[in-house]
Design a protein around this motif. Sequence first.
Motif, short mmCIF file in Angstrom:
data_model
loop_
_atom_site.label_atom_id
_atom_site.label_comp_id
_atom_site.label_asym_id
_atom_site.label_seq_id
_atom_site.Cartn_x
_atom_site.Cartn_y
_atom_site.Cartn_z
N ALA A 190 57.06 48.62 33.53
CA ALA A 190 55.73 48.93 34.44
C ALA A 190 55.79 48.55 36.01
O ALA A 190 56.65 47.28 35.79
N MET A 191 54.96 49.11 36.28
CA MET A 191 54.62 48.76 38.03
C MET A 191 53.29 48.37 37.71
O MET A 191 52.03 49.22 37.45
N PHE A 192 52.55 47.51 38.47
CA PHE A 192 51.49 47.50 38.56
C PHE A 192 51.01 46.73 40.12
O PHE A 192 51.34 45.70 41.08
N LEU A 193 49.35 46.59 41.00
CA LEU A 193 49.19 46.38 41.91
C LEU A 193 47.63 45.97 41.20
O LEU A 193 46.87 46.28 40.41
N GLY A 194 46.80 44.89 42.69
CA GLY A 194 45.58 45.00 42.13
C GLY A 194 45.23 43.86 42.73
O GLY A 194 46.05 42.89 43.90
N MET A 195 43.80 42.50 42.54
CA MET A 195 43.46 41.34 42.62
C MET A 195 42.70 40.76 41.72
O MET A 195 42.29 41.22 40.60
N TYR A 196 42.70 39.56 41.45
CA TYR A 196 41.84 38.43 40.93
C TYR A 196 41.09 37.90 41.98
O TYR A 196 41.54 37.11 42.63
N SER A 197 39.95 37.68 41.85
CA SER A 197 38.69 36.65 42.48
C SER A 197 38.75 35.90 41.96
O SER A 197 38.99 35.49 40.58
N PHE A 198 38.76 34.34 42.35
CA PHE A 198 38.16 33.72 41.96
C PHE A 198 36.96 33.76 41.40
O PHE A 198 35.95 32.47 40.41
N GLY A 199 36.43 34.23 41.27
CA GLY A 199 34.86 34.45 40.38
C GLY A 199 34.54 35.12 39.52
O GLY A 199 33.97 35.62 38.60
N GLU A 200 36.02 35.44 38.53
CA GLU A 200 36.78 36.19 37.33
C GLU A 200 36.70 37.60 37.45
O GLU A 200 37.07 37.97 36.08
N ASP A 201 36.42 38.16 38.55
CA ASP A 201 36.34 39.45 38.73
C ASP A 201 38.32 40.10 38.13
O ASP A 201 38.48 39.61 39.76
N TYR A 202 38.18 40.71 38.10
CA TYR A 202 39.90 41.12 38.40
C TYR A 202 40.19 42.63 37.89
O TYR A 202 38.81 43.82 37.73
N ALA A 203 40.60 43.41 39.20
CA ALA A 203 41.10 44.72 38.84
C ALA A 203 42.63 45.29 39.69
O ALA A 203 43.41 44.88 40.19
N TYR A 204 42.93 45.90 37.89
CA TYR A 204 44.91 45.90 37.88
C TYR A 204 45.44 47.23 38.06
O TYR A 204 44.45 48.02 36.23
N HIS A 205 45.36 48.04 38.96
CA HIS A 205 46.60 49.09 38.09
C HIS A 205 47.62 49.72 37.79
O HIS A 205 48.30 48.48 38.40
N ILE A 206 47.83 50.04 36.97
CA ILE A 206 49.73 50.06 36.37
C ILE A 206 49.85 51.59 35.98
O ILE A 206 48.94 52.36 35.50
N ARG A 207 50.37 51.44 36.26
CA ARG A 207 51.86 52.47 36.03
C ARG A 207 52.75 52.26 34.92
O ARG A 207 53.48 51.52 35.32
N MET A 208 52.69 53.34 33.82
CA MET A 208 53.94 52.49 32.59
C MET A 208 54.30 53.98 32.32
O MET A 208 54.11 54.99 32.51
N PHE A 209 55.92 53.65 32.00
CA PHE A 209 56.47 54.09 32.15
C PHE A 209 56.89 54.60 30.09
O PHE A 209 57.16 53.57 30.07
N LEU A 210 56.71 55.70 30.32
CA LEU A 210 56.51 56.07 28.65
C LEU A 210 57.79 56.68 28.16
O LEU A 210 58.02 56.55 26.69
#
Length: 229
Positions: free
Chosen positions: A124-144
Amino acid sequence: MYFKTNVDRMNVSQMADGLRDYIQIEDFTSDHVKGIISTQMDGEIVLDKKFEPVYHSLMLKGDLTIEKGALLNVKPVMEVEKIPGVGLKNMDKLYFSTLNSSIFLFKNDLYIPKTEIRSSSFDAMFLGMYSFGEDYAYHIRMFLGEVLSSKSKARLRKQTQDSGFEDDPDDIAKGRTSIYLVSKYENGKEKAGFDNRKNRTNMVAKVNLQEQMVNMRFHPALVTYNTEE
């Protein structure tokens, strides 16, 4: 104050514990990350009048590799298991052979422009961010190719196309199919499901913009701007 860090094949659990006073990331502790890490980082931190470090000013940028590792009870990873039709199990214990990542820390947010992970179950490959306020968002590309039987791929491939993603020529050449997923926590709400092209593009733009700001701080001579006269 500027500094550089070079680590060659260190126990990542030991490193995670050592960084707890500087980087408060819930899922980056010795209980959650295992393996052998090598990394090179540029950093900057502000010192106060007593020459004590101001930890919330910490800025980092660099690359890292973790070998023979595991992600244990990492919330964004575990959420992927809930997505209907993907068929992933035991994501509370994700063992991998290698994890390669580029990261930077800026204004109390951890950004991940690109991470590649190779595990016994999938790549898999992913990108995103993690906030120290505990919010996060990860966008993932997975190879089937390494996840599901061919019988299930057609349905998931249609879901991917309906979300605005086109077939990747490289996937076609290699006889594999990619799906795009998202795992996020924002404003107290969790979401795990199929990604869409617009949201992924917005995240790429956000990460790229913040990375330009970091590059300007570390390497100002390398950053140029085009303006209209």
